[in-house]
Design a protein around this motif. Structure first.
Motif, PDB file in Angstrom:
ATOM      1  N   PRO A  58      -6.563  -3.715  -3.963  1.00 20.62           N
ATOM      2  CA  PRO A  58      -6.810  -3.006  -2.703  1.00 20.62           C
ATOM      3  C   PRO A  58      -5.889  -1.791  -2.523  1.00 20.62           C
ATOM      4  N   ALA A  59      -4.613  -1.962  -2.811  1.00 21.85           N
ATOM      5  CA  ALA A  59      -3.673  -0.857  -2.618  1.00 21.85           C
ATOM      6  C   ALA A  59      -4.045   0.332  -3.497  1.00 21.85           C
ATOM      7  N   VAL A  60      -4.527   0.035  -4.695  1.00 17.76           N
ATOM      8  CA  VAL A  60      -4.919   1.112  -5.612  1.00 17.76           C
ATOM      9  C   VAL A  60      -6.138   1.846  -5.060  1.00 17.76           C
TER      10      VAL A  60
ATOM     11  N   THR B 224       2.405   1.760  -3.349  1.00 21.31           N
ATOM     12  CA  THR B 224       1.453   2.312  -4.311  1.00 21.31           C
ATOM     13  C   THR B 224       1.245   3.797  -4.075  1.00 21.31           C
ATOM     14  N   LYS B 225       1.158   4.177  -2.780  1.00 18.60           N
ATOM     15  CA  LYS B 225       0.962   5.591  -2.472  1.00 18.60           C
ATOM     16  C   LYS B 225       2.147   6.413  -2.957  1.00 18.60           C
TER      17      LYS B 225
ATOM     18  N   ILE C 250       4.373   5.668  -5.306  1.00 20.27           N
ATOM     19  CA  ILE C 250       4.503   5.709  -6.759  1.00 20.27           C
ATOM     20  C   ILE C 250       3.433   6.617  -7.358  1.00 20.27           C
TER      21      ILE C 250
ATOM     22  N   ILE D 103      -7.113   2.114  -1.906  1.00 24.44           N
ATOM     23  CA  ILE D 103      -6.735   2.912  -0.735  1.00 24.44           C
ATOM     24  C   ILE D 103      -6.038   4.191  -1.180  1.00 24.44           C
ATOM     25  N   THR D 104      -5.146   4.057  -2.163  1.00 28.96           N
ATOM     26  CA  THR D 104      -4.406   5.220  -2.648  1.00 28.96           C
ATOM     27  C   THR D 104      -5.336   6.248  -3.282  1.00 28.96           C
TER      28      THR D 104
ATOM     29  N   VAL E 292       0.839  -1.208   0.000  1.00 26.72           N
ATOM     30  CA  VAL E 292       0.000   0.000   0.000  1.00 26.72           C
ATOM     31  C   VAL E 292       0.872   1.256   0.000  1.00 26.72           C
ATOM     32  N   ASN E 293       1.903   1.258   0.847  1.00 23.65           N
ATOM     33  CA  ASN E 293       2.774   2.427   0.882  1.00 23.65           C
ATOM     34  C   ASN E 293       3.543   2.585  -0.420  1.00 23.65           C
TER      35      ASN E 293
ATOM     36  N   GLU F  93      -6.529  -2.321   4.577  1.00 27.15           N
ATOM     37  CA  GLU F  93      -5.745  -3.281   3.822  1.00 27.15           C
ATOM     38  C   GLU F  93      -6.264  -4.690   4.037  1.00 27.15           C
TER      39      GLU F  93
ATOM     40  N   GLN G 178      -5.279   2.324   7.991  1.00 28.70           N
ATOM     41  CA  GLN G 178      -4.645   1.724   6.822  1.00 28.70           C
ATOM     42  C   GLN G 178      -4.573   0.200   6.959  1.00 28.70           C
TER      43      GLN G 178
ATOM     44  N   SER H 164      -1.220  -1.430 -11.406  1.00 32.56           N
ATOM     45  CA  SER H 164      -0.718  -1.219 -10.044  1.00 32.56           C
ATOM     46  C   SER H 164      -0.787   0.238  -9.628  1.00 32.56           C
ATOM     47  N   ILE H 165      -0.970   1.139 -10.575  1.00 30.65           N
ATOM     48  CA  ILE H 165      -1.005   2.565 -10.248  1.00 30.65           C
ATOM     49  C   ILE H 165      -2.142   3.255 -10.981  1.00 30.65           C
TER      50      ILE H 165
END
Lengths: 128, 290, 134
Positions: free
Chosen positions: C84-86, A31-32, A34, C88-89, A28-29, B187, B183, C53-54
């Motif tokens: 999920p990471a996308v 992705t944030k 980037i 959240i971002t 997650v970090n 997640e 977070q 991924s982004i």
């Protein structure tokens, strides 16, 4: 790494990812970071026709992180406070670039001089 | 000419150790429960010999000299392990400071000239003081490591995602919701949604003591992220006090499905899935008809 | 010139984005998709971003544009398989992708599209009638 055209964006993002993976940053970090990098690189291309991007691994105590520096010789930003406001854009974008990038990273610093250029430095800590 | 006290120390190494041991054993804070006297002796002996071997005309004037590296290594090893074993700072401090007493006692016995004695004991005092500062620093570092590890553990165990039904997951949040925790919650919730292919997530906040505007923002973020993934998110476990504060603070939760209990959230989830819970006529078992 | 392939599946179009998009590629996709919707009369568009991924604000805007443009052409857009990471971002970035529907995977996306179209056309109209019109 110099960023001059939009095709440079994806390779640059891949480089940032490599470094982030090396420090053991979570997905997650990563992705944030980037995504923030992508926003800032895009700004640089859009407003200053490119510039220099620097990737460094930094550490503070037991924390590791990535520092990215974006330096351009573009027109500069007259009112940084305004530029950091959500929804404000001098171009035709959504106006999320700067404030959004700021929210995604641990530390954010911007220096700008009208007519001389802008330097943005961001740090994302591994667990931050 | 070699410094007076160095000669004394080298000659009296054994005495120093004995004295130091006596001092330590005499102290009320001795923790025989945490470390046996033999271990304590071994530790002390190692330190004393490393210290005396390093002492020379230069190092005696500078407790921070690089030559003391070996001594400091031993010291920090001892203090980190003590921090982890649960020694108090006082107990760890006394371990080092009682060495000073032992050294000075030996000096007093051996050096007759008062001026020299004062000078020497001042020097020793300084060195040991700088050691004890070092000891405290590493002791605290050791404690910090313990705290960090515990924080990691807490954040891991405090986010269990539960599969309550096919395509329905629930996550009870217990404790305060700060941004780091949000977070982790997001997640693990989103990951579980992907893994189970669930399209409904229930976020139960019965265990969240207070909801201020920041916590509410975190909740809204979690709901939005869940929706972005293509799943619906229900917030349950809203106590009356929380409903009150939310309204008083002017937090808008109207776009979010909220239920007062987990049971009613589950009912809502069943309704969304077009599931129905009915009582069987003869037996008392619950069955679900699709 | 690289292109993102657009597959036609009955009344729907399916796009699978497998590479990180640079700007021109994304802009091309936008215009290709809109033309395809017009040409095929598709009622729904599925964009599979499970390999992406982004998503930055630019990509987010492209997705929003596609959704709005296809809407004007009477087709719904569903984005499926977001990481999920996308997600959240995007939330942290302040980009909730308003107007874009999302689903967990292609299958769920299809279901969602079907139900949306059924709702628009009225419950009476079922698949068979639809196929005969096509």
């Amino acid at each position: 790494m110099s960023i001059l055209k939009e095709q440079d964006v994806v390779p640059f993002r891949n480089r940032v990812k490599e470094y982030a993976v090396k420090t053991g940053m979570g997905i997650v970090n990563q992705t944030k970071l980037i995504t923030a990098a992508s926003e800032l690189v895009r700004n640089m291309l859009l407003y200053a026709k490119g510039g220099i991007a620097l990737i460094e691994v930094v550490s503070r105590g037991r924390e590791n992180g990535i520092r990215l520096t974006f330096a351009d010789k573009g027109p500069g930003i007259a009112d940084i406070k305004l530029a950091l406001k959500d929804g404000y854009s001098s171009g035709k974008s959504l106006g999320l670039g700067l404030p959004g990038a700021k929210r995604l990273v641990s530390e954010f610093d911007i220096q700008s001089q009208v007519g001389k250029g802008t330097t943005v430095t961001i740090i994302k800590w591994k667990n931050g | 000419m070699k410094n007076e006290s160095i000669k004394v120390f080298q000659r009296k190494k054994k005495n120093i150790l004995e004295l130091w041991m006596t001092n330590q054993l005499a102290d009320q804070g001795l923790r025989e429960d945490l470390m046996s006297n033999e271990d304590l002796r071994a530790q002390s002996e190692e330190l004393v010999s490393a210290f005396i071997d390093t002492l020379d005309d230069v190092t005696i004037n500078d407790g921070r000299a690089t030559a003391f590296e070996k001594v400091l290594d031993i010291l920090s090893g001892i203090s980190i392990s003590r921090a982890k074993q649960g020694y108090s700072p006082r107990e760890t401090g006394i371990f080092v400071l009682s060495l000073k007493d032992a050294l000075q006692q030996v000096l007093r016995d051996e050096i007759k000239d008062v001026a020299v004695l004062y000078d020497q004991s001042q020097k020793i005092s300084k060195i040991i003081d700088s050691f004890s500062i070092e000891t405290f620093e590493t002791f605290i570092k050791g404690r910090e490591e313990v705290i960090l590890r515990q924080t990691d553990e807490i954040s891991e165990i405090s986010t269990p995602v539960i599969r309550v039904w096919d395509n329905i997951v629930a996550l009870p949040i217990i404790g305060t919701l700060d941004s780091a925790r949000t977070q982790v919650v997001m997640e693990s919730l989103l990951q579980e949604i992907v893994e189970t292919g669930s399209n409904i997530a229930i976020l139960d906040i019965s265990g969240v003591p207070t909801v201020d505007s920041l916590v509410a923002q975190h909740l809204i973020k979690t709901v939005s992220a869940t929706r972005l993934m293509g799943a619906e998110c229900i917030i349950s476990g809203i106590r009356p006090e929380i409903a009150q504060t939310v309204v008083h603070l002017g937090i808008d939760l109207t776009n979010i499905i909220t239920k007062s209990t987990l049971a009613s959230a589950l009912k809502a989830a069943f309704a969304m899935q077009q599931l129905e819970v009915v009582k069987r006529q003869r037996q008392n078992n619950m069955v679900v008809n699709n | 010139m690289e292109k993102i392939p657009i597959l036609r599946m009955g009344r729907f179009l399916l796009v699978t984005i497998q590479v990180d998009l640079y700007d021109r590629l994304a802009e091309n996709l936008e215009s290709d998709l809109v033309h395809m919707v017009r040409k095929t009369g598709a009622r729904g568009v599925l964009i599979d971003i499970s390999a992406v991924s982004i998503i930055d604000s630019f990509m987010g805007r492209i997705l929003g544009n596609i959704a709005m443009m296809t809407k004007v052409l009477d087709a719904e857009t569903v984005v499926v398989g977001m990481q999920p990471a996308v997600a959240i971002t995007l939330i942290e970035l302040g980009l909730p992708l308003k107007g874009v529907h999302s689903a967990l995977n292609v299958e769920r996306g299809m279901e969602l599209l079907r139900s949306k179209i059924a709702l628009q056309d009225g419950e009476s109209q079922d698949d068979d009638i639809y196929h005969s019109i096509e």
